[in-house]
Design an enzyme around this catalytic site. Structure first.
Site, PDB file in Angstrom:
ATOM      1  N   THR A 186       6.948  -5.172   4.457  1.00  0.00           N
ATOM      2  CA  THR A 186       6.097  -4.692   3.366  1.00  0.00           C
ATOM      3  C   THR A 186       6.866  -3.587   2.648  1.00  0.00           C
ATOM      4  O   THR A 186       7.840  -3.057   3.188  1.00  0.00           O
ATOM      5  CB  THR A 186       4.782  -4.099   3.902  1.00  0.00           C
ATOM      6  N   GLU A 331       1.369  -9.609   4.106  1.00  0.00           N
ATOM      7  CA  GLU A 331       0.720  -9.895   5.394  1.00  0.00           C
ATOM      8  C   GLU A 331      -0.008 -11.241   5.389  1.00  0.00           C
ATOM      9  O   GLU A 331      -0.504 -11.679   6.414  1.00  0.00           O
ATOM     10  CB  GLU A 331      -0.285  -8.787   5.723  1.00  0.00           C
ATOM     11  N   LYS A 439     -13.702   7.891  -7.910  1.00  0.00           N
ATOM     12  CA  LYS A 439     -15.125   8.102  -7.685  1.00  0.00           C
ATOM     13  C   LYS A 439     -15.594   9.197  -8.627  1.00  0.00           C
ATOM     14  O   LYS A 439     -15.103  10.317  -8.570  1.00  0.00           O
ATOM     15  CB  LYS A 439     -15.385   8.482  -6.232  1.00  0.00           C
ATOM     16  N   TRP A 444     -18.217   4.316  -8.480  1.00  0.00           N
ATOM     17  CA  TRP A 444     -16.828   3.891  -8.545  1.00  0.00           C
ATOM     18  C   TRP A 444     -16.460   3.421  -9.943  1.00  0.00           C
ATOM     19  O   TRP A 444     -17.236   2.730 -10.591  1.00  0.00           O
ATOM     20  CB  TRP A 444     -16.574   2.730  -7.574  1.00  0.00           C
TER      21      TRP A 444
HETATM   22  P1  ADP Z   1       3.572  -4.703  -0.621  1.00  0.00           P
HETATM   23  O1  ADP Z   1       4.720  -5.141   0.176  1.00  0.00           O
HETATM   24  O2  ADP Z   1       3.798  -3.609  -1.619  1.00  0.00           O
HETATM   25  O3  ADP Z   1       2.284  -4.567   0.134  1.00  0.00           O
HETATM   26  P2  ADP Z   1       2.563  -7.089  -1.593  1.00  0.00           P
HETATM   27  O4  ADP Z   1       3.244  -7.993  -2.542  1.00  0.00           O
HETATM   28  O5  ADP Z   1       2.269  -7.533  -0.250  1.00  0.00           O
HETATM   29  O6  ADP Z   1       3.467  -5.874  -1.589  1.00  0.00           O
HETATM   30  O7  ADP Z   1       1.289  -6.454  -2.287  1.00  0.00           O
HETATM   31  C1  ADP Z   1      -0.003  -6.849  -2.011  1.00  0.00           C
HETATM   32  C2  ADP Z   1      -0.977  -6.095  -2.852  1.00  0.00           C
HETATM   33  O8  ADP Z   1      -0.755  -6.316  -4.243  1.00  0.00           O
HETATM   34  C3  ADP Z   1      -2.403  -6.514  -2.637  1.00  0.00           C
HETATM   35  O9  ADP Z   1      -2.961  -5.934  -1.496  1.00  0.00           O
HETATM   36  C4  ADP Z   1      -3.062  -6.065  -3.926  1.00  0.00           C
HETATM   37  O10 ADP Z   1      -3.377  -4.692  -3.901  1.00  0.00           O
HETATM   38  C5  ADP Z   1      -1.988  -6.282  -4.939  1.00  0.00           C
HETATM   39  N1  ADP Z   1      -2.210  -7.551  -5.646  1.00  0.00           N
HETATM   40  C6  ADP Z   1      -1.593  -8.721  -5.435  1.00  0.00           C
HETATM   41  N2  ADP Z   1      -2.052  -9.662  -6.294  1.00  0.00           N
HETATM   42  C7  ADP Z   1      -2.997  -9.073  -7.052  1.00  0.00           C
HETATM   43  C8  ADP Z   1      -3.864  -9.511  -8.108  1.00  0.00           C
HETATM   44  N3  ADP Z   1      -3.819 -10.740  -8.590  1.00  0.00           N
HETATM   45  N4  ADP Z   1      -4.724  -8.612  -8.616  1.00  0.00           N
HETATM   46  C9  ADP Z   1      -4.785  -7.345  -8.164  1.00  0.00           C
HETATM   47  N5  ADP Z   1      -4.000  -6.884  -7.185  1.00  0.00           N
HETATM   48  C10 ADP Z   1      -3.116  -7.718  -6.635  1.00  0.00           C
END
Ligand code: ADP
Length: 542
Positions: A186, A331, A439, A444
């Site tokens: 990640t 994940e 908030k 929210w």
């Molecule tokens: P990292 O390794 O930084 O976690 P990821 O590619 O796994 O990178 O990121 C996942 C996160 O990206 C998600 O938990 C979410 O917050 C955000 N994300 C992914 N796709 C979308 C989407 N279509 N809309 C909003 N947020 C998104």
């Protein structure tokens, strides 16, 4: 009573065997680091991936040990996907956009024995190789005569020399389907990156799921261009799904600018593409500036961060391309949801359909989702209740590599760190990362909604909404924006643009104009860094 069907483990090697057998002449086209276009077939890729497996045997890399890659999307990387995992080693894809120190940390944490890299990234490895004692073999993904002589990296060989003398036959091992195939870290926005270890089973199931009609709907008729990198979450699994379907594959290499991507889309008659919003913004900018049209592109998956509705609309109305808005994470291999309409939506007006298509979509079969409140109580799927999103399923992480961070699950569910609503039809609407939630007066405000409205303004290229401390309301939102080149908009005009598009109390208190918003290694806005950059800012009237 037991079922009486054959037990056959799901293995990554079966994907490339299948592609070779039934789509052997299927094309794989790559823009290389060298700048030229390389063409060959699934049969060629299969043959060379077996040479990779033999080269790893020759090095006596044990089953289960890691082989790192720092590489763009290209045919050699594709061969490593199959040669490494197929032979039982673990393919460890490294994000080269990370800080070099982090790259070294990850190589050491993964205990990579071999690291293969594109020449673009030679300077990174030149700087860090002495800090990576476990690496026995460095492989530059190039021809023998392109091998740089000035890196000082010991045990460095060109990929072509490395595999050249190897046999083109190899008996893929009959592995247990639950053993590790791939390791992806990640981005580690907080603390050190954590490794997610995909298994053969999870990768093959994900490949099946991704191909389904309401997911990517890939088939042998498609020509597919993954702009999403193979160094982060396996290019959303496309290299596997492609082999399972036999579609034509088009790899963009290092050239991700609008012009290069457009040329490749047109030249290779691409029907399906996948990428994050920032990449498509560059592409759309190029089309607009040069008054161009797509002649073959039909669908594109956009995800990784929220796709602004203005982008979905522009793709559809101006260019006739359907955007499939997707949500997922490292994940989750990464597919969680993808947005397509249901039969009952077909009679809705275009505007009503667009409203649905702007959500993150419905869960892919295999992914279970629920939203919970602060006490962990499950919330209704009514499209209104907002809570933390939890997921479970066969391609969702159970624990991190080396047990890092302890047990991440809550009663078997993985907490995503995203805040969302889910409606009665299962459509997911992500409103925030839980750490970005604003908030105000006990209510929210969705930073994503506030950003999407700014992005719908013709003068705005990028927008980040952040909460600022407020003595009366706890927090108030402001929007930090980057203007499009040559475009202009005043603070008051942009604030007025919010009227009627969002509840009055959700309209940001201020607009801050900046030249750029910091992006992380996976193209996401880095709000913590942004806050540092605008430190000293105070809300109007305070
Ligand atoms: P990292 O390794 O930084 O976690 P990821 O590619 O796994 O990178 O990121 C996942 C996160 O990206 C998600 O938990 C979410 O917050 C955000 N994300 C992914 N796709 C979308 C989407 N279509 N809309 C909003 N947020 C998104």
């Amino acid at each position: 009573m037991q079922g009486q069907m054959q037990e056959r483990p799901l293995l990554i090697s079966q994907l490339i065997d299948f592609a070779e057998r039934f789509h052997g002449d299927g094309e794989i086209v790559s823009r290389r680091v060298e700048g030229d276009i390389h063409r060959y077939t699934y049969a060629d890729a299969a043959l060379r991936s077996r040479q990779v497996a033999n080269a790893l045997d020759r090095l006596s890399v044990p089953i289960g040990e890691r082989v790192g890659t720092l590489a763009w999307n290209g045919y050699r990387h594709f061969e490593l996907y199959y040669g490494v995992s197929g032979s039982g080693r673990v393919l460890h894809t490294i994000n080269p956009r990370l800080h070099p120190e982090q790259v070294a940390w990850i190589i050491n944490h993964a205990e990579d024995e071999v690291v293969c890299f594109d020449l673009t990234f030679a300077p990174i490895l030149k700087a860090i190789h002495t800090h990576c004692p476990k690496v026995r073999q460095w492989v530059a993904l190039c021809d023998a005569d392109a091998l740089p002589s000035d890196t000082g990296i010991p045990n460095l060989i060109s990929y072509e020399s490395w595999i050249a003398g190897e046999a083109t036959t190899y008996a893929w091992p009959e592995l247990d389907e639950s053993v590790a195939a791939c390791l992806c870290y990640t981005s580690g926005t907080t603390g050190n990156p954590k490794g997610v270890l995909y298994s053969h089973r999870s990768s093959v199931l994900h490949a099946y799921a991704a191909a389904m009609p309401d997911v990517m709907c890939l088939s042998a008729k498609d020509s597919v261009l993954p702009v999403v990198p193979m160094f982060h979450v396996n290019a959303w699994g496309i290299p596997y799904t492609a082999a399972a379907t036999g579609c034509k594959l088009v790899f963009p290499g290092p050239a991700l600018d609008g012009k290069s991507i457009y040329e490749l889309l047109e030249a290779e008659k691409v029907t399906f593409a996948a990428g994050v919003p920032t990449v498509w913004q560059m592409l759309l900018g190029h089309l607009q500036q040069n008054n161009l049209r797509f002649s073959t592109l039909q669908r594109t998956v956009i995800g990784g961060s929220a796709c602004p509705p203005a982008m979905i609309r522009m793709f559809k109305d101006t260019y006739g391309v359907t955007v499939l808005h997707a949500w997922g994470m490292t994940e989750m291999s990464p597919l969680g949801t993808l947005c397509t309409l249901k039969n009952k939506h077909l009679s809705l007006s275009a505007d009503e359909q667009l409203k649905i298509l702007c959500t993150q979509g419905r869960p892919v079969f295999g992914v279970s989702m629920k939203i919970v409140d602060d006490e962990g109580r499950e919330l209704p799927h009514d499209g209104k209740a907002q809570g933390e999103l939890l997921v479970s399923g066969p391609w969702i992480v159970r624990s991190y590599f080396k047990g890092e961070g302890g047990d991440p699950l809550i009663d078997g569910w993985f907490p995503t760190g995203d805040v969302a609503t889910i409606d009665a039809d299962g459509y997911l609407h992500i409103t925030d990362r839980s750490k970005d939630v604003i908030k105000s007066g006990g209510e929210w405000i969705s930073s994503i909604d506030v950003e999407n409205i700014a992005m719908a303004h013709p003068a705005i290229a990028m927008a980040a909404c952040i909460g600022m401390r407020h003595p009366k309301w706890d927090e108030r939102p402001i929007v930090v924006v980057v203007k499009k080149p040559g475009a202009d908009v005043a603070r008051e005009e942009l604030l007025k643009f919010y009227e009627g598009r969002i509840a009055k109390w959700q309209i940001p208190d201020d607009v801050v104009f900046v030249d750029a918003i910091p992006l992380g290694a996976t193209g996401k806005m880095q709000k913590v860094k942004l806050r540092e950059e605008i430190a000293g800012y105070t809300l109007p009237g305070l």
